[in-house]
Design an enzyme around this catalytic site. Structure first.
Site, PDB file in Angstrom:
ATOM      1  N   GLY A 102       0.736  -1.029   0.037  1.00 11.58           N
ATOM      2  CA  GLY A 102       0.036  -0.029   0.082  1.00 11.58           C
ATOM      3  C   GLY A 102       0.806   1.357   0.074  1.00 11.58           C
ATOM      4  O   GLY A 102       0.496   2.332   0.477  1.00 11.58           O
TER       5      GLY A 102
ATOM      6  N   SER B 255      -7.086  -0.394  12.819  1.00 10.14           N
ATOM      7  CA  SER B 255      -7.831   0.862  13.200  1.00 10.14           C
ATOM      8  C   SER B 255      -8.614   0.858  14.451  1.00 10.14           C
ATOM      9  O   SER B 255      -9.044  -0.185  14.954  1.00 10.14           O
ATOM     10  CB  SER B 255      -9.034   0.925  11.992  1.00 10.14           C
ATOM     11  OG  SER B 255      -9.997   2.014  12.074  1.00 10.14           O
ATOM     12  N   SER B 256      -8.955   2.123  14.688  1.00  2.00           N
ATOM     13  CA  SER B 256      -9.425   2.128  16.154  1.00  2.00           C
ATOM     14  C   SER B 256     -11.028   1.917  16.002  1.00  2.00           C
ATOM     15  O   SER B 256     -11.704   1.397  17.317  1.00  2.00           O
ATOM     16  CB  SER B 256      -9.596   3.691  16.571  1.00  2.00           C
ATOM     17  OG  SER B 256     -10.227   4.461  15.791  1.00  2.00           O
ATOM     18  N   CYS B 257     -11.532   1.689  14.862  1.00  2.00           N
ATOM     19  CA  CYS B 257     -12.742   1.142  14.771  1.00  2.00           C
ATOM     20  C   CYS B 257     -13.031  -0.561  15.271  1.00  2.00           C
ATOM     21  O   CYS B 257     -14.316  -0.848  15.345  1.00  2.00           O
ATOM     22  CB  CYS B 257     -13.416   1.286  13.537  1.00  2.00           C
ATOM     23  SG  CYS B 257     -12.665   0.098  12.369  1.00  2.00           S
TER      24      CYS B 257
ATOM     25  N   TYR C 192     -15.410  -3.630   7.981  1.00  2.00           N
ATOM     26  CA  TYR C 192     -14.164  -3.386   8.120  1.00  2.00           C
ATOM     27  C   TYR C 192     -13.581  -3.617   9.343  1.00  2.00           C
ATOM     28  O   TYR C 192     -12.331  -4.165   9.358  1.00  2.00           O
ATOM     29  CB  TYR C 192     -14.113  -1.846   7.827  1.00  2.00           C
ATOM     30  CG  TYR C 192     -12.497  -1.140   8.068  1.00  2.00           C
ATOM     31  CD1 TYR C 192     -11.808  -1.385   6.612  1.00  2.00           C
ATOM     32  CD2 TYR C 192     -12.173  -0.248   8.886  1.00  2.00           C
ATOM     33  CE1 TYR C 192     -10.452  -0.946   6.570  1.00  2.00           C
ATOM     34  CE2 TYR C 192     -10.913   0.073   8.778  1.00  2.00           C
ATOM     35  CZ  TYR C 192      -9.959  -0.272   7.741  1.00  2.00           C
ATOM     36  OH  TYR C 192      -8.675   0.299   7.842  1.00  2.00           O
TER      37      TYR C 192
ATOM     38  N   LYS D 120     -10.196  -6.405  10.261  1.00  4.19           N
ATOM     39  CA  LYS D 120      -9.105  -5.835  11.009  1.00  4.19           C
ATOM     40  C   LYS D 120      -8.807  -6.636  12.127  1.00  4.19           C
ATOM     41  O   LYS D 120      -7.772  -7.097  12.477  1.00  4.19           O
ATOM     42  CB  LYS D 120      -9.034  -4.515  11.290  1.00  4.19           C
ATOM     43  CG  LYS D 120      -9.229  -3.431   9.972  1.00  4.19           C
ATOM     44  CD  LYS D 120      -7.650  -3.559   9.592  1.00  4.19           C
ATOM     45  CE  LYS D 120      -7.333  -2.591   8.288  1.00  4.19           C
ATOM     46  NZ  LYS D 120      -6.090  -2.915   7.658  1.00  4.19           N
TER      47      LYS D 120
ATOM     48  N   HIS E 201     -13.245   9.977   4.269  1.00  2.00           N
ATOM     49  CA  HIS E 201     -13.694  10.439   5.604  1.00  2.00           C
ATOM     50  C   HIS E 201     -13.942  11.698   6.052  1.00  2.00           C
ATOM     51  O   HIS E 201     -14.146  12.617   5.305  1.00  2.00           O
ATOM     52  CB  HIS E 201     -12.463   9.850   6.204  1.00  2.00           C
ATOM     53  CG  HIS E 201     -12.146   8.292   6.417  1.00  2.00           C
ATOM     54  ND1 HIS E 201     -11.102   7.733   5.744  1.00  2.00           N
ATOM     55  CD2 HIS E 201     -12.850   7.378   6.880  1.00  2.00           C
ATOM     56  CE1 HIS E 201     -11.196   6.657   5.893  1.00  2.00           C
ATOM     57  NE2 HIS E 201     -12.104   6.402   6.668  1.00  2.00           N
TER      58      HIS E 201
ATOM     59  N   ARG F 221     -16.258  19.972   0.944  1.00  2.00           N
ATOM     60  CA  ARG F 221     -17.377  20.777   0.770  1.00  2.00           C
ATOM     61  C   ARG F 221     -17.212  22.168   1.198  1.00  2.00           C
ATOM     62  O   ARG F 221     -18.049  22.908   0.454  1.00  2.00           O
ATOM     63  CB  ARG F 221     -18.102  19.982   1.846  1.00  2.00           C
ATOM     64  CG  ARG F 221     -19.698  20.404   1.883  1.00  2.00           C
ATOM     65  CD  ARG F 221     -20.578  19.556   2.949  1.00  2.00           C
ATOM     66  NE  ARG F 221     -20.155  17.955   2.617  1.00  2.00           N
ATOM     67  CZ  ARG F 221     -20.904  17.015   3.324  1.00  2.00           C
ATOM     68  NH1 ARG F 221     -21.832  17.424   4.463  1.00  2.00           N
ATOM     69  NH2 ARG F 221     -20.791  15.851   2.903  1.00  2.00           N
TER      70      ARG F 221
END
Length: 323
Positions: free
Chosen positions: A15, A112-114, A141, A145, A184, A192
């Site tokens: 990656g 990841s913190s998720c 996701y 992980k 994200h 935006r």
């Protein structure tokens, strides 16, 4: 103190073209690691086991960092749950197994913190993993992980394979994805508000209530944390095989939007679409274990957001933004 990796080691960063991977490469080069190898998609399909095992057999990397993953925001996770679960599991499992079979000296897997439960105690300590239900909007996701963490731990315990993991908080910075739907929160807000200024809008509508609290880490800080962990951290078998990585600071989405609006020059009204999901109410990592062994972040949010906006403008001028 002797480092756990050598400057001459052949290092493969999976990656390497992504936001996290490119930051890791920059940090390695800054630390005088020059034997960095990479592979392009036309020569290595990370979702194909035969392709991965052949590449490892040919290239024989000594250190492996897995920063490759399918990532995205709430909309992307909700729209493509199969891809977020299946592709991420294929990528990480193929690389981890190939690295183990080819006697790689050290492997670092990025999560990841998720991975932590939606309602777990704050700040989130490593031991909270699997202590409750996941946040529904990114569970696919997160499950992938968690599987990667557990595979690294299984290989470490059963075969003494030196595989460690880092769980970063929400990342942002140079090389981010500014896609209008799949991004994200920080890159999404930057785009935006920037477009609102160009179109001379007086109002901008943002998702949710703006009340959730989030922690953010500039991507170059992640890069330095990965090199630090590779050089210095080897847990015992009775210790967790992953460490949390974050800034230790949090901010509400509403206050974050105000900061980004100011950087972009937007002076209008910010509206909040409360029909849209907020996600997890609060996500703050407990980073004491990592800071106790000597690492800490160095780029605060204000500085990082300015760098990110400048990077966005550069990508925009070079026509490098995804639509």
């Amino acid at each position: 103190m002797r480092k756990l990796i050598d400057k001459k080691d052949k290092i493969y960063v999976a990656g390497h073209n992504g936001m996290a991977g490119s930051a890791i490469c920059r940090s390695l080069i800054k630390r005088n690691y020059t034997n960095i190898i990479s592979a392009h998609r036309d020569e290595l399909d990370l979702c194909n086991y035969e392709s991965v095992i052949k590449w490892f057999n040919d290239k024989q990397p000594e250190i492996v960092v897995i920063a490759a993953a399918k990532v995205g925001g709430i909309v992307a996770n909700k729209t493509y749950p199969t891809e977020f679960l299946l592709n991420n599991m294929k990528i990480q499992n193929n690389i981890i197994e190939a690295a183990w079979k080819n006697n790689v000296k050290r492997l670092l897997f990025l999560g990841s913190s998720c991975i932590f439960p939606k309602s777990c105690k704050q700040p989130m300590v490593e031991e909270e993993l699997l202590s409750g239900p996941l946040e529904q909007t990114n569970q696919w996701y997160a499950l992938a992980k968690i599987t990667g963490i557990k595979l690294c731990d299984a290989l470490r315990r059963q075969y003494n394979f030196d595989a460690i993991c880092l769980m970063p908080t929400n990342l942002y910075g140079s090389g981010d994805n500014y896609h209008q739907k799949d991004s994200h929160v920080i890159p999404g807000l930057i785009r935006r508000f920037h477009e609102a200024v160009l179109e001379k809008k007086s109002r901008v509508k943002c998702w949710g209530t703006g009340t959730p609290l989030r922690e953010f880490l500039f991507v170059d800080d992640l890069g330095s944390s990965c090199v630090f962990a590779l050089e210095n951290w080897r847990p015992n078998l009775n210790e967790s095989n992953f460490l949390n990585v974050g800034s230790g600071n949090e901010i509400s989405i509403k206050d974050l939007a105000l900061k980004i609006a100011k950087i972009c020059g937007f002076t209008g009204e910010i509206l909040w679409d409360k029909e849209k999901p907020d996600g997890t109410p609060r996500k703050l990592l407990d980073i004491r274990k990592f800071t106790e062994i000597g690492w800490k972040s160095s780029i605060d949010l204000d500085k990082g957001l300015k760098i990110s906006y400048d990077s966005f403008l550069e990508d925009l001028n070079n026509n490098n933004l995804r639509k």
